[in-house]
Scaffold this motif. Structure first.
Motif, PDB file in Angstrom:
ATOM      1  N   ALA A 240      42.185  70.108 -60.535  1.00 50.47           N
ATOM      2  CA  ALA A 240      43.272  70.252 -59.490  1.00 50.47           C
ATOM      3  C   ALA A 240      43.041  70.039 -58.170  1.00 50.47           C
ATOM      4  CB  ALA A 240      44.321  70.074 -60.362  1.00 50.47           C
ATOM      5  N   ARG A 241      42.795  71.690 -58.289  1.00 46.02           N
ATOM      6  CA  ARG A 241      42.967  72.672 -56.478  1.00 46.02           C
ATOM      7  C   ARG A 241      41.262  71.810 -55.721  1.00 46.02           C
ATOM      8  NH1 ARG A 241      45.339  78.265 -58.397  1.00 46.02           N
ATOM      9  NH2 ARG A 241      47.114  77.765 -58.193  1.00 46.02           N
ATOM     10  N   GLY A 242      41.067  71.523 -56.581  1.00 45.57           N
ATOM     11  CA  GLY A 242      39.886  71.168 -56.222  1.00 45.57           C
ATOM     12  C   GLY A 242      39.415  69.701 -55.469  1.00 45.57           C
ATOM     13  N   LEU A 243      40.361  68.715 -56.874  1.00 40.66           N
ATOM     14  CA  LEU A 243      40.100  67.766 -55.960  1.00 40.66           C
ATOM     15  C   LEU A 243      40.370  67.208 -54.557  1.00 40.66           C
ATOM     16  CD1 LEU A 243      42.652  65.998 -58.713  1.00 40.66           C
ATOM     17  CD2 LEU A 243      40.170  65.726 -58.575  1.00 40.66           C
ATOM     18  N   GLY A 245      41.711  65.747 -50.926  1.00 41.19           N
ATOM     19  CA  GLY A 245      42.679  64.343 -50.402  1.00 41.19           C
ATOM     20  C   GLY A 245      44.345  65.721 -50.821  1.00 41.19           C
ATOM     21  N   ALA A 246      43.636  66.761 -51.929  1.00 40.70           N
ATOM     22  CA  ALA A 246      44.425  67.690 -53.006  1.00 40.70           C
ATOM     23  C   ALA A 246      44.948  67.781 -51.530  1.00 40.70           C
ATOM     24  CB  ALA A 246      43.820  68.000 -53.464  1.00 40.70           C
ATOM     25  N   ASP A 247      46.452  69.028 -51.457  1.00 43.95           N
ATOM     26  CA  ASP A 247      47.404  69.869 -50.669  1.00 43.95           C
ATOM     27  C   ASP A 247      47.457  70.910 -51.215  1.00 43.95           C
ATOM     28  OD1 ASP A 247      46.710  67.665 -48.171  1.00 43.95           O
ATOM     29  OD2 ASP A 247      48.776  67.645 -48.659  1.00 43.95           O
ATOM     30  N   GLU A 248      47.636  70.786 -52.373  1.00 45.88           N
ATOM     31  CA  GLU A 248      48.535  72.313 -53.137  1.00 45.88           C
ATOM     32  C   GLU A 248      48.407  71.463 -54.966  1.00 45.88           C
ATOM     33  OE1 GLU A 248      51.100  74.896 -55.755  1.00 45.88           O
ATOM     34  OE2 GLU A 248      51.608  73.022 -54.791  1.00 45.88           O
ATOM     35  N   ALA A 249      48.216  72.380 -55.707  1.00 44.10           N
ATOM     36  CA  ALA A 249      48.216  72.293 -56.980  1.00 44.10           C
ATOM     37  C   ALA A 249      48.994  73.306 -57.997  1.00 44.10           C
ATOM     38  CB  ALA A 249      47.034  71.999 -57.793  1.00 44.10           C
ATOM     39  N   HIS A 250      49.573  73.523 -58.836  1.00 40.68           N
ATOM     40  CA  HIS A 250      50.754  73.839 -59.677  1.00 40.68           C
ATOM     41  C   HIS A 250      50.886  73.674 -61.092  1.00 40.68           C
ATOM     42  CE1 HIS A 250      53.676  72.419 -58.171  1.00 40.68           C
ATOM     43  NE2 HIS A 250      54.289  72.874 -58.780  1.00 40.68           N
ATOM     44  N   SER A 255      52.717  69.845 -67.088  1.00 42.52           N
ATOM     45  CA  SER A 255      51.929  68.750 -65.770  1.00 42.52           C
ATOM     46  C   SER A 255      51.339  69.468 -64.646  1.00 42.52           C
ATOM     47  CB  SER A 255      52.791  67.968 -65.138  1.00 42.52           C
ATOM     48  OG  SER A 255      53.694  67.064 -65.990  1.00 42.52           O
ATOM     49  N   VAL A 256      50.454  68.864 -64.679  1.00 40.80           N
ATOM     50  CA  VAL A 256      49.766  69.704 -63.332  1.00 40.80           C
ATOM     51  C   VAL A 256      50.598  68.766 -62.416  1.00 40.80           C
ATOM     52  CG1 VAL A 256      47.425  70.311 -62.234  1.00 40.80           C
ATOM     53  CG2 VAL A 256      47.612  70.642 -64.597  1.00 40.80           C
ATOM     54  N   VAL A 257      51.147  69.422 -61.538  1.00 40.58           N
ATOM     55  CA  VAL A 257      51.721  69.501 -60.231  1.00 40.58           C
ATOM     56  C   VAL A 257      50.569  68.978 -59.170  1.00 40.58           C
ATOM     57  CG1 VAL A 257      53.411  68.767 -58.664  1.00 40.58           C
ATOM     58  CG2 VAL A 257      53.583  69.027 -61.018  1.00 40.58           C
ATOM     59  N   ILE A 258      49.728  68.038 -58.520  1.00 38.16           N
ATOM     60  CA  ILE A 258      49.332  67.688 -57.152  1.00 38.16           C
ATOM     61  C   ILE A 258      50.337  67.683 -55.867  1.00 38.16           C
ATOM     62  CG2 ILE A 258      47.382  67.183 -56.068  1.00 38.16           C
ATOM     63  CD1 ILE A 258      46.647  66.443 -59.859  1.00 38.16           C
ATOM     64  N   SER A 259      50.045  68.123 -54.986  1.00 39.07           N
ATOM     65  CA  SER A 259      50.961  67.693 -53.956  1.00 39.07           C
ATOM     66  C   SER A 259      50.221  67.020 -52.536  1.00 39.07           C
ATOM     67  CB  SER A 259      51.848  68.615 -53.099  1.00 39.07           C
ATOM     68  OG  SER A 259      52.108  69.599 -54.043  1.00 39.07           O
ATOM     69  N   THR A 260      49.918  66.069 -52.397  1.00 37.27           N
ATOM     70  CA  THR A 260      48.766  64.719 -51.465  1.00 37.27           C
ATOM     71  C   THR A 260      49.431  63.872 -50.473  1.00 37.27           C
ATOM     72  OG1 THR A 260      46.711  63.869 -51.763  1.00 37.27           O
ATOM     73  CG2 THR A 260      48.741  63.792 -52.838  1.00 37.27           C
ATOM     74  N   ARG A 261      48.672  64.451 -49.168  1.00 38.01           N
ATOM     75  CA  ARG A 261      49.369  63.342 -48.647  1.00 38.01           C
ATOM     76  C   ARG A 261      48.358  62.217 -48.719  1.00 38.01           C
ATOM     77  NH1 ARG A 261      52.372  67.830 -45.608  1.00 38.01           N
ATOM     78  NH2 ARG A 261      54.198  67.131 -45.461  1.00 38.01           N
ATOM     79  N   LEU A 270      40.934  61.146 -59.651  1.00 38.02           N
ATOM     80  CA  LEU A 270      41.713  61.184 -61.715  1.00 38.02           C
ATOM     81  C   LEU A 270      40.949  59.766 -62.342  1.00 38.02           C
ATOM     82  CD1 LEU A 270      45.419  62.396 -60.319  1.00 38.02           C
ATOM     83  CD2 LEU A 270      43.218  63.678 -61.702  1.00 38.02           C
ATOM     84  N   ALA A 271      40.742  58.579 -61.736  1.00 38.25           N
ATOM     85  CA  ALA A 271      40.170  57.429 -62.288  1.00 38.25           C
ATOM     86  C   ALA A 271      38.798  57.514 -62.658  1.00 38.25           C
ATOM     87  CB  ALA A 271      40.234  56.304 -61.688  1.00 38.25           C
ATOM     88  N   GLU A 272      37.870  58.067 -62.231  1.00 38.05           N
ATOM     89  CA  GLU A 272      36.833  58.576 -61.882  1.00 38.05           C
ATOM     90  C   GLU A 272      36.406  59.607 -62.730  1.00 38.05           C
ATOM     91  OE1 GLU A 272      35.585  60.048 -58.741  1.00 38.05           O
ATOM     92  OE2 GLU A 272      35.580  57.558 -57.142  1.00 38.05           O
ATOM     93  N   LEU A 273      37.746  60.598 -63.513  1.00 35.63           N
ATOM     94  CA  LEU A 273      37.434  61.357 -64.193  1.00 35.63           C
ATOM     95  C   LEU A 273      38.294  61.145 -65.247  1.00 35.63           C
ATOM     96  CD1 LEU A 273      38.288  64.631 -61.581  1.00 35.63           C
ATOM     97  CD2 LEU A 273      36.256  64.245 -63.117  1.00 35.63           C
ATOM     98  N   ASP A 274      38.852  59.257 -66.030  1.00 35.33           N
ATOM     99  CA  ASP A 274      39.208  59.196 -66.555  1.00 35.33           C
ATOM    100  C   ASP A 274      40.371  60.303 -67.050  1.00 35.33           C
ATOM    101  OD1 ASP A 274      40.027  57.566 -69.161  1.00 35.33           O
ATOM    102  OD2 ASP A 274      38.607  58.730 -70.494  1.00 35.33           O
ATOM    103  N   ALA A 275      41.220  60.425 -66.028  1.00 32.62           N
ATOM    104  CA  ALA A 275      42.544  61.577 -66.020  1.00 32.62           C
ATOM    105  C   ALA A 275      43.586  60.684 -65.832  1.00 32.62           C
ATOM    106  CB  ALA A 275      42.470  62.874 -65.637  1.00 32.62           C
ATOM    107  N   LEU A 276      43.646  59.413 -65.926  1.00 28.67           N
ATOM    108  CA  LEU A 276      45.423  58.578 -65.606  1.00 28.67           C
ATOM    109  C   LEU A 276      46.117  58.429 -66.646  1.00 28.67           C
ATOM    110  CD1 LEU A 276      43.689  55.488 -63.515  1.00 28.67           C
ATOM    111  CD2 LEU A 276      44.398  57.705 -62.236  1.00 28.67           C
TER     112      LEU A 276
END
Length: 300
Positions: A240-243, A245-250, A255-261, A270-276
């Motif tokens: 998640a941290r390597g995505l 557009g991801a600003d932060e993840a925890h 859940s894994v929570v991704i903060s992004t602008r 995430l769609a490419e990783l089939d993680a939806l």
């Protein structure tokens, strides 16, 4: 077009406490206008001065072009007010209560009874008011404020103590009143309610208006990140941290929570990783704006 409500430099002082400090705003005809703020922000005092129930120490207010203080008999029949704490006549049933209010305005009994149906109290019509629940009393107070078909309606926390079903039904009632051309002003602690109902909101604290705009514009102005919630079995924290557009993840409890602008970049990857599967997206809300402006400390 003349504003339905105008407040100009309103001020109210109690000893050393400045309860309302130079508050100005206007409300257009047919608008739903919200006043939000923590306890003690000055919301109710502001409304009482606008309504002509409390004398301002400075400034003035007008409703439908008429000054409201000193008490103005010309404007009173055109205004409906539901107070934060409503008092009813002792030992009267719900039907008797609303018919009594109706009689003050020359409204027929059958018209008064129709308002009990509109707020879902027909089955409680013959119940004395002291035996009604808090939510039922709140609905009765709203019906009494509306029984004379006012042009401008003030509602001070109209859904306080009301169950979820009645709350949504009251939302529909308020939207219907607005569709009929009435102007509504409300205070509420339910930020989702303000976001759903109000054309514009003023956020108050310490007697002043901090921001005034549409809910959408206030949220956009916050520039807050979007939070994307992904099931841990779908994505590791390191991934998640390597995505892009991801600003932060925890991690939170579930859940894994991704903060992004840049949510589109994150969601594409995430769609490419089939993680939806089970994914949730939470954008900023009016509650985030409220907390950003007024803080998170407890209020008395």
């Amino acid at each position: 077009m003349t504003a339905a409500i105008e407040a100009r430099s309103l001020r109210k002082v109690y000893g050393e406490l400045v309860a309302v400090d130079d508050v100005s705003f206007s409300v257009e005809p047919g608008e739903i206008f919200g006043i939000l703020g923590p306890n003690g922000a000055g919301k109710t005092t502001t409304l009482e001065m606008v309504e002509g129930l409390r004398e301002p120490d400075g400034g003035e207010s007008r409703i439908l072009g008429e000054r409201t203080w000193p008490r103005n008999a010309a404007v009173l029949p055109r205004v409906g007010v539901q107070l934060q704490a409503s008092a009813f006549f002792e030992r009267l049933t719900a039907r008797e209560q609303i018919r009594t209010f109706a009689s003050l305005y020359g409204v027929r009994a059958d018209q008064a009874d129709s308002w009990l149906e509109r707020v879902g109290l027909t089955e409680k019509a013959d119940t004395r008011s002291e035996r009604l629940s808090g939510g039922q009393l709140q609905r009765l107070a709203i019906a009494c404020a509306l029984v004379h078909e006012p042009e401008v309606v003030f509602l001070d926390e109209p859904t306080a103590g009301v169950d979820p079903q009645a709350r949504r039904n009251l939302w529909d009632l308020l939207r219907g009143l607005n569709d009929e051309g009435r102007t509504l002003v409300l205070t509420t602690h339910h930020l989702d309610e303000a976001e759903a109902l109000c054309d514009r909101v003023a956020i108050m604290d310490h007697g002043r208006i901090l921001q005034l705009d549409t809910p959408a514009a206030l949220v956009r102005g916050l520039d807050a990140p979007v939070h994307v919630y992904v099931a841990p079995q779908q994505l590791t924290l390191d991934a998640a941290r390597g995505l892009p557009g991801a600003d932060e993840a925890h991690l939170d409890d579930t859940s894994v929570v991704i903060s992004t602008r840049a949510p589109s970049d994150v969601l594409t990857r995430l769609a490419e990783l089939d993680a939806l599967e089970g994914l949730q997206v939470r954008a900023a809300t009016l509650e985030d704006v409220f907390l950003d402006l007024t803080g998170r400390e407890y209020r008395a």
